[in-house]
Design a protein around this motif. Structure first.
Motif, mmCIF file in Angstrom:
data_model
loop_
_atom_site.group_PDB
_atom_site.id
_atom_site.type_symbol
_atom_site.label_atom_id
_atom_site.label_comp_id
_atom_site.label_asym_id
_atom_site.label_seq_id
_atom_site.Cartn_x
_atom_site.Cartn_y
_atom_site.Cartn_z
ATOM 1 N N TYR A 72 20.671 -9.051 6.629
ATOM 2 C CA TYR A 72 20.172 -7.671 6.630
ATOM 3 C C TYR A 72 19.970 -7.175 5.202
ATOM 4 C CZ TYR A 72 20.706 -7.337 11.677
ATOM 5 O OH TYR A 72 20.559 -7.515 13.037
ATOM 6 N N LEU A 73 18.936 -7.712 4.563
ATOM 7 C CA LEU A 73 18.623 -7.351 3.182
ATOM 8 C C LEU A 73 17.315 -6.583 3.123
ATOM 9 C CD1 LEU A 73 19.567 -10.731 1.472
ATOM 10 C CD2 LEU A 73 20.977 -8.680 1.695
ATOM 11 N N ASN A 74 17.146 -5.801 2.067
ATOM 12 C CA ASN A 74 16.059 -4.821 1.968
ATOM 13 C C ASN A 74 14.771 -5.422 1.404
ATOM 14 O OD1 ASN A 74 14.568 -2.489 1.831
ATOM 15 N ND2 ASN A 74 15.740 -1.586 0.145
ATOM 16 N N LYS A 82 14.982 -8.295 -8.096
ATOM 17 C CA LYS A 82 15.901 -8.239 -6.961
ATOM 18 C C LYS A 82 15.194 -8.672 -5.677
ATOM 19 C CE LYS A 82 19.745 -7.284 -4.847
ATOM 20 N NZ LYS A 82 20.931 -8.160 -5.022
ATOM 21 N N LEU A 83 13.941 -8.261 -5.527
ATOM 22 C CA LEU A 83 13.171 -8.655 -4.350
ATOM 23 C C LEU A 83 13.031 -10.168 -4.275
ATOM 24 C CD1 LEU A 83 11.404 -7.962 -1.883
ATOM 25 C CD2 LEU A 83 9.453 -7.897 -3.465
ATOM 26 N N VAL A 87 14.071 -12.439 -1.054
ATOM 27 C CA VAL A 87 13.171 -13.347 -0.343
ATOM 28 C C VAL A 87 13.733 -14.766 -0.368
ATOM 29 C CG1 VAL A 87 10.880 -14.391 -0.347
ATOM 30 C CG2 VAL A 87 11.129 -11.919 -0.681
ATOM 31 N N TYR A 88 14.288 -15.165 -1.507
ATOM 32 C CA TYR A 88 14.903 -16.495 -1.625
ATOM 33 C C TYR A 88 16.015 -16.655 -0.591
ATOM 34 C CZ TYR A 88 17.284 -20.448 -3.900
ATOM 35 O OH TYR A 88 17.863 -21.673 -4.178
ATOM 36 N N LEU A 94 16.572 -18.906 6.913
ATOM 37 C CA LEU A 94 15.669 -19.472 7.918
ATOM 38 C C LEU A 94 15.832 -20.990 7.999
ATOM 39 C CD1 LEU A 94 12.581 -17.242 7.109
ATOM 40 C CD2 LEU A 94 13.763 -17.301 9.322
ATOM 41 N N ARG A 95 15.923 -21.652 6.851
ATOM 42 C CA ARG A 95 16.159 -23.103 6.853
ATOM 43 C C ARG A 95 17.503 -23.420 7.503
ATOM 44 N NH1 ARG A 95 14.627 -22.619 1.457
ATOM 45 N NH2 ARG A 95 16.778 -22.994 0.797
ATOM 46 N N PHE A 96 18.497 -22.650 7.123
ATOM 47 C CA PHE A 96 19.858 -22.868 7.619
ATOM 48 C C PHE A 96 19.918 -22.693 9.134
ATOM 49 C CE2 PHE A 96 24.473 -21.668 7.817
ATOM 50 C CZ PHE A 96 24.979 -22.794 7.200
ATOM 51 N N ALA A 97 19.258 -21.655 9.633
ATOM 52 C CA ALA A 97 19.251 -21.396 11.074
ATOM 53 C C ALA A 97 18.637 -22.562 11.836
ATOM 54 C CB ALA A 97 18.497 -20.104 11.378
#
Length: 279
Positions: A72-74, A82-83, A87-88, A94-97
């Protein structure tokens, strides 16, 4: 429905004991936020295939599915450096999931300020919506490559604050890998509580086909503010939500929120008692 809970709402035990306890309470799945579980690491560079396999086997041995991996990041953060970090971390999750056996990475939709704070005029503006759509597109493209769903959670205080905005995001991004976490209480606010059932009905009508996960919690209105608690301990009406889930989304994973180790079973049984009426 397959009812689970947020793992960080469960008893604070060593991981294997925690999972054994959750399973023993009658839950079938969890919402996993790595940063909120003592003993688990969440930094992007630590999300290796080996770590994924360790967690996957641990959850399988406990008989629990990971319904959602939370990140849950902005995405509307105004600072470019910071963005890039954010995104990183999305891409790492997503890879981990995909290795974890978890089909959904969950997120909210942020605010166009560093504090992730509620500013109604700014958060609900057209400019904020355009910014979020621009920022979420490359993350969704990465979700497609990873074979994982990115599910956004509309929240009244955030950029995607109502069903119409959520529908616009889905339609403009136009990807089967962008879907919805439906948390009815998060669509509510003292500003629209007088229309509560209408707001929920509209969300089901507009977003129903794209709802991948349901979050369930309750609320009370206290000093003009909504305070969230476990299901059955507040003022929420779950009838149309549960009816929708049973009739339109058989076996959907629905995770309870704002429970405690002491009342989690009562909250589950409360929802199941409503579910029985629609089976």
């Amino acid at each position: 429905m397959q009812i689970g809970l947020r793992l960080h709402d469960s008893a604070k035990l060593e991981l294997n004991e925690r999972l054994k306890t959750v399973k023993g309470q009658g839950f079938s799945c969890v919402h996993l936020a790595l940063s909120k579980i003592e003993g688990l690491v969440s930094s992007a560079d630590a999300l290796t295939p080996g770590y994924a396999m360790y967690l996957r086997h641990t959850f399988e041995q406990a008989g629990l599915d990971i319904a959602v991996l939370g990140n849950y990041l902005n995405l509307a953060h105004p600072d470019r450096d910071k963005l890039d970090e954010i995104v990183y971390k999305y891409k790492a999750h997503l890879r981990f999931a995909s290795l974890l056996g978890c089909s959904v990475v969950g997120t909210e939709t942020g605010a166009p300020n560093e504090a992730y704070a509620y500013d109604k005029e700014a958060n609900h503006s057209k400019e904020a919506l355009e910014l979020f759509i621009e920022r979420v597109k490359p993350v969704v493209e990465y979700a497609e490559k990873s074979g994982v769903i990115l599910a956004i959670e509309p929240v009244y205080k955030h950029i995607v604050w109502n069903p119409e905005r959520a529908r616009e995001v889905l339609d403009r991004v136009d990807s089967p890998n962008l879907q919805i976490i439906f948390d009815p209480v998060n669509l509510l606010h003292p500003d629209n509580l007088d229309r509560r059932d209408e707001v929920i009905k509209e969300a089901i009508e507009l977003l129903g086909p794209d709802i991948a996960i349901i979050h369930l919690k309750d609320y009370i209105l206290e000093d003009g503010e909504m305070k969230c608690l476990g299901c059955g301990f507040g003022e929420m009406n779950y009838e149309q939500i549960v009816e929708f889930a049973v009739k339109k989304k058989p076996y959907i994973q629905a995770t309870l929120e704002n429970t405690t180790p002491e009342n989690a079973v009562m909250a589950r049984e409360f929802i199941e008692s409503i579910e029985m009426k629609y089976r």
